[in-house]
Design a protein around this motif. Structure first.
Motif, PDB file in Angstrom:
ATOM      1  N   ASN A 169       0.789  -1.236   0.000  1.00  0.00           N
ATOM      2  CA  ASN A 169       0.000   0.000   0.000  1.00  0.00           C
ATOM      3  C   ASN A 169       0.824   1.291   0.000  1.00  0.00           C
ATOM      4  OD1 ASN A 169      -2.656  -1.235   0.066  1.00  0.00           O
ATOM      5  ND2 ASN A 169      -2.161  -1.852   2.166  1.00  0.00           N
ATOM      6  N   ASP A 170       2.147   1.170  -0.162  1.00  0.00           N
ATOM      7  CA  ASP A 170       2.974   2.378  -0.188  1.00  0.00           C
ATOM      8  C   ASP A 170       4.225   2.141  -1.046  1.00  0.00           C
ATOM      9  OD1 ASP A 170       3.752   4.990   0.417  1.00  0.00           O
ATOM     10  OD2 ASP A 170       4.834   4.386   2.224  1.00  0.00           O
ATOM     11  N   LEU A 171       4.023   1.644  -2.253  1.00  0.00           N
ATOM     12  CA  LEU A 171       5.151   1.260  -3.098  1.00  0.00           C
ATOM     13  C   LEU A 171       5.718   2.449  -3.876  1.00  0.00           C
ATOM     14  CD1 LEU A 171       4.046  -2.244  -4.421  1.00  0.00           C
ATOM     15  CD2 LEU A 171       5.793  -1.713  -2.712  1.00  0.00           C
ATOM     16  N   VAL A 172       6.080   3.485  -3.139  1.00  0.00           N
ATOM     17  CA  VAL A 172       6.818   4.591  -3.750  1.00  0.00           C
ATOM     18  C   VAL A 172       8.233   4.097  -4.054  1.00  0.00           C
ATOM     19  CG1 VAL A 172       5.476   6.413  -2.678  1.00  0.00           C
ATOM     20  CG2 VAL A 172       7.437   5.458  -1.451  1.00  0.00           C
ATOM     21  N   LEU A 173       8.924   4.787  -4.925  1.00  0.00           N
ATOM     22  CA  LEU A 173      10.254   4.353  -5.348  1.00  0.00           C
ATOM     23  C   LEU A 173      11.214   4.225  -4.171  1.00  0.00           C
ATOM     24  CD1 LEU A 173      11.796   3.599  -7.916  1.00  0.00           C
ATOM     25  CD2 LEU A 173      12.495   5.994  -8.108  1.00  0.00           C
ATOM     26  N   GLU A 174      11.035   5.080  -3.157  1.00  0.00           N
ATOM     27  CA  GLU A 174      11.923   5.054  -1.986  1.00  0.00           C
ATOM     28  C   GLU A 174      11.767   3.771  -1.171  1.00  0.00           C
ATOM     29  OE1 GLU A 174      11.291   9.217  -3.259  1.00  0.00           O
ATOM     30  OE2 GLU A 174       9.970   7.522  -2.868  1.00  0.00           O
ATOM     31  N   ASN A 175      10.688   3.039  -1.382  1.00  0.00           N
ATOM     32  CA  ASN A 175      10.464   1.789  -0.648  1.00  0.00           C
ATOM     33  C   ASN A 175      10.844   0.552  -1.457  1.00  0.00           C
ATOM     34  OD1 ASN A 175       9.591   3.126   1.618  1.00  0.00           O
ATOM     35  ND2 ASN A 175       7.425   3.008   1.077  1.00  0.00           N
ATOM     36  N   LEU A 176      11.600   0.772  -2.529  1.00  0.00           N
ATOM     37  CA  LEU A 176      12.092  -0.322  -3.366  1.00  0.00           C
ATOM     38  C   LEU A 176      13.607  -0.268  -3.402  1.00  0.00           C
ATOM     39  CD1 LEU A 176       9.630   0.193  -6.358  1.00  0.00           C
ATOM     40  CD2 LEU A 176       9.350  -1.398  -4.451  1.00  0.00           C
ATOM     41  N   LEU A 177      14.246  -1.419  -3.230  1.00  0.00           N
ATOM     42  CA  LEU A 177      15.699  -1.506  -3.286  1.00  0.00           C
ATOM     43  C   LEU A 177      16.116  -2.432  -4.420  1.00  0.00           C
ATOM     44  CD1 LEU A 177      16.616  -1.969   0.501  1.00  0.00           C
ATOM     45  CD2 LEU A 177      16.675   0.151  -0.828  1.00  0.00           C
ATOM     46  N   PHE A 178      17.217  -2.081  -5.082  1.00  0.00           N
ATOM     47  CA  PHE A 178      17.688  -2.876  -6.212  1.00  0.00           C
ATOM     48  C   PHE A 178      19.182  -3.142  -6.094  1.00  0.00           C
ATOM     49  CE2 PHE A 178      14.362   0.091  -7.637  1.00  0.00           C
ATOM     50  CZ  PHE A 178      13.354  -0.827  -7.932  1.00  0.00           C
ATOM     51  N   SER A 179      19.572  -4.372  -6.395  1.00  0.00           N
ATOM     52  CA  SER A 179      20.987  -4.705  -6.526  1.00  0.00           C
ATOM     53  C   SER A 179      21.236  -5.037  -7.996  1.00  0.00           C
ATOM     54  CB  SER A 179      21.355  -5.888  -5.631  1.00  0.00           C
ATOM     55  OG  SER A 179      20.795  -7.089  -6.147  1.00  0.00           O
ATOM     56  N   ASP A 180      22.424  -5.528  -8.306  1.00  0.00           N
ATOM     57  CA  ASP A 180      22.731  -5.851  -9.697  1.00  0.00           C
ATOM     58  C   ASP A 180      21.900  -7.003 -10.235  1.00  0.00           C
ATOM     59  OD1 ASP A 180      24.607  -3.845  -9.900  1.00  0.00           O
ATOM     60  OD2 ASP A 180      26.272  -5.125  -9.274  1.00  0.00           O
ATOM     61  N   ASN A 181      21.332  -7.823  -9.330  1.00  0.00           N
ATOM     62  CA  ASN A 181      20.573  -8.989  -9.814  1.00  0.00           C
ATOM     63  C   ASN A 181      19.325  -9.309  -9.000  1.00  0.00           C
ATOM     64  OD1 ASN A 181      21.745  -9.960  -7.509  1.00  0.00           O
ATOM     65  ND2 ASN A 181      23.151 -11.355  -8.544  1.00  0.00           N
ATOM     66  N   ASP A 182      18.894  -8.393  -8.132  1.00  0.00           N
ATOM     67  CA  ASP A 182      17.725  -8.700  -7.309  1.00  0.00           C
ATOM     68  C   ASP A 182      17.040  -7.405  -6.877  1.00  0.00           C
ATOM     69  OD1 ASP A 182      15.866 -10.232  -5.992  1.00  0.00           O
ATOM     70  OD2 ASP A 182      17.288 -11.225  -4.657  1.00  0.00           O
ATOM     71  N   SER A 183      15.917  -7.556  -6.176  1.00  0.00           N
ATOM     72  CA  SER A 183      15.178  -6.400  -5.660  1.00  0.00           C
ATOM     73  C   SER A 183      14.530  -6.767  -4.334  1.00  0.00           C
ATOM     74  CB  SER A 183      14.106  -5.959  -6.666  1.00  0.00           C
ATOM     75  OG  SER A 183      13.150  -6.991  -6.849  1.00  0.00           O
ATOM     76  N   TRP A 184      14.195  -5.752  -3.549  1.00  0.00           N
ATOM     77  CA  TRP A 184      13.554  -5.949  -2.254  1.00  0.00           C
ATOM     78  C   TRP A 184      12.534  -4.842  -2.032  1.00  0.00           C
ATOM     79  CZ3 TRP A 184      18.660  -6.436  -3.273  1.00  0.00           C
ATOM     80  CH2 TRP A 184      19.256  -7.672  -2.982  1.00  0.00           C
ATOM     81  N   ILE A 185      11.598  -5.118  -1.124  1.00  0.00           N
ATOM     82  CA  ILE A 185      10.591  -4.133  -0.730  1.00  0.00           C
ATOM     83  C   ILE A 185      10.808  -3.822   0.753  1.00  0.00           C
ATOM     84  CG2 ILE A 185       8.119  -3.647  -0.573  1.00  0.00           C
ATOM     85  CD1 ILE A 185       7.694  -5.823  -2.722  1.00  0.00           C
ATOM     86  N   ILE A 186      10.709  -2.540   1.133  1.00  0.00           N
ATOM     87  CA  ILE A 186      10.928  -2.148   2.521  1.00  0.00           C
ATOM     88  C   ILE A 186       9.772  -1.283   3.023  1.00  0.00           C
ATOM     89  CG2 ILE A 186      13.437  -2.288   2.303  1.00  0.00           C
ATOM     90  CD1 ILE A 186      13.472   0.799   2.127  1.00  0.00           C
ATOM     91  N   ASP A 187       9.789  -1.014   4.326  1.00  0.00           N
ATOM     92  CA  ASP A 187       8.846  -0.096   4.984  1.00  0.00           C
ATOM     93  C   ASP A 187       7.385  -0.533   4.818  1.00  0.00           C
ATOM     94  OD1 ASP A 187      10.926   1.385   5.899  1.00  0.00           O
ATOM     95  OD2 ASP A 187      10.741   2.981   4.419  1.00  0.00           O
ATOM     96  N   PHE A 188       6.963  -1.411   5.707  1.00  0.00           N
ATOM     97  CA  PHE A 188       5.626  -2.016   5.626  1.00  0.00           C
ATOM     98  C   PHE A 188       4.628  -1.400   6.607  1.00  0.00           C
ATOM     99  CE2 PHE A 188       7.971  -4.938   3.145  1.00  0.00           C
ATOM    100  CZ  PHE A 188       7.064  -5.665   2.389  1.00  0.00           C
TER     101      PHE A 188
END
Length: 268
Positions: A169-188
């Motif tokens: 419910n808050d998937l702004v760009l600041e709540n998404l993390l990216f590495s060279d081969n993966d991604s994560w979601i933060i701040d729930f």
């Protein structure tokens, strides 16, 4: 003065490490400015491990760590290293995010969303009511300019099937993390039951997806080779709803520059 502040910050983070039961010694500490309901720090330890320390400023928000700890096991959230309910603290593996790469990261994000939306854990999820959510912004002077649009959007959404899931419910760009081969979601902090299209619409806005890319997003998410016009229409309606909610949230919390950047999209 800066040296004094740095020393105080380092001491504060060292105290947090102790309260978390961690034996690390803080070497460097940086206050991270993002977050309204919590305070975050990037802490480099003497052994070379880098942590993200988060202190929940609102006591009742700490319970979202139950969701995060489960999702960390599924690699949706960065690895959770330690928690302290007593002190409302949590330590994660710190991930230095790289720039979003659509061909590389979109598939990964969709996979993480599917896990989240099908989550089943011991957590008392609140179901998001969009009408009630919008009503919390009625005191804003700008609200009346969009009230008719909001009513029309919510009425149109009733014509589509309601596909319930556990949403971020808050998937702004600041709540998404990216590495060279993966991604994560933060701040729930806003996790709750909602139509899964709300999160998909948030991704579409935050990642600035084209109509073709939105079709690809739905195709991967629903594992369908052909996406119907109805599905795209529903996604676009939710995207307009999401953009309006973000616009009002930014205005209410004083982020005027962010609100102005959204203005062309909510007037489209």
């Amino acid at each position: 003065m800066n040296q004094i502040k740095s020393k105080l910050l380092l001491n504060q983070c060292q105290d947090y490490l102790v309260k978390l039961g961690l034996e690390f010694v803080a070497k460097k500490a940086l206050y991270l400015t993002q977050g309204v309901n919590n305070t975050c720090f990037r802490v480099e330890t003497q052994c070379g491990k880098i942590l993200l320390l988060k202190h929940f400023d609102r006591e009742n928000n700490f319970k979202v760590t139950l969701v995060e700890q489960y999702l960390a096991k599924e690699s949706v959230v960065p690895n959770v290293i330690a928690t302290s309910e007593k002190h409302k603290l949590i330590a994660y593996q710190f991930i230095e995010s790289v720039e979003f790469n659509k061909p590389l990261h979109l598939q990964s994000l969709v996979t993480k969303l599917v896990v989240l939306h099908n989550l089943n854990s011991d957590y008392d999820y609140e179901e998001i009511n969009l009408s009630a959510l919008f009503s919390s912004y009625t005191e804003l002077a700008e609200y009346k300019n969009y009230q008719a649009t909001i009513n029309l959007l919510l009425a149109k959404l009733k014509n589509y099937p309601y596909e319930l899931g556990v949403c971020h419910n808050d998937l702004v760009l600041e709540n998404l993390l990216f590495s060279d081969n993966d991604s994560w979601i933060i701040d729930f902090e806003y996790v709750g039951l909602n139509d899964v299209y709300f999160d998909l619409a948030a991704l579409s806005s935050s990642l600035k997806l084209s109509e073709q890319e939105k079709s690809q997003l739905l195709s991967v998410y629903f594992e369908q080779s052909n996406i119907s016009e109805e599905q795209l229409e529903k996604l676009n309606l939710y995207q307009k709803v999401y953009n309006l909610i973000c616009y009002f949230w930014y205005l209410k919390h004083g982020f005027t520059r962010h609100a102005l950047a959204l203005k062309p999209f909510i007037n489209d």
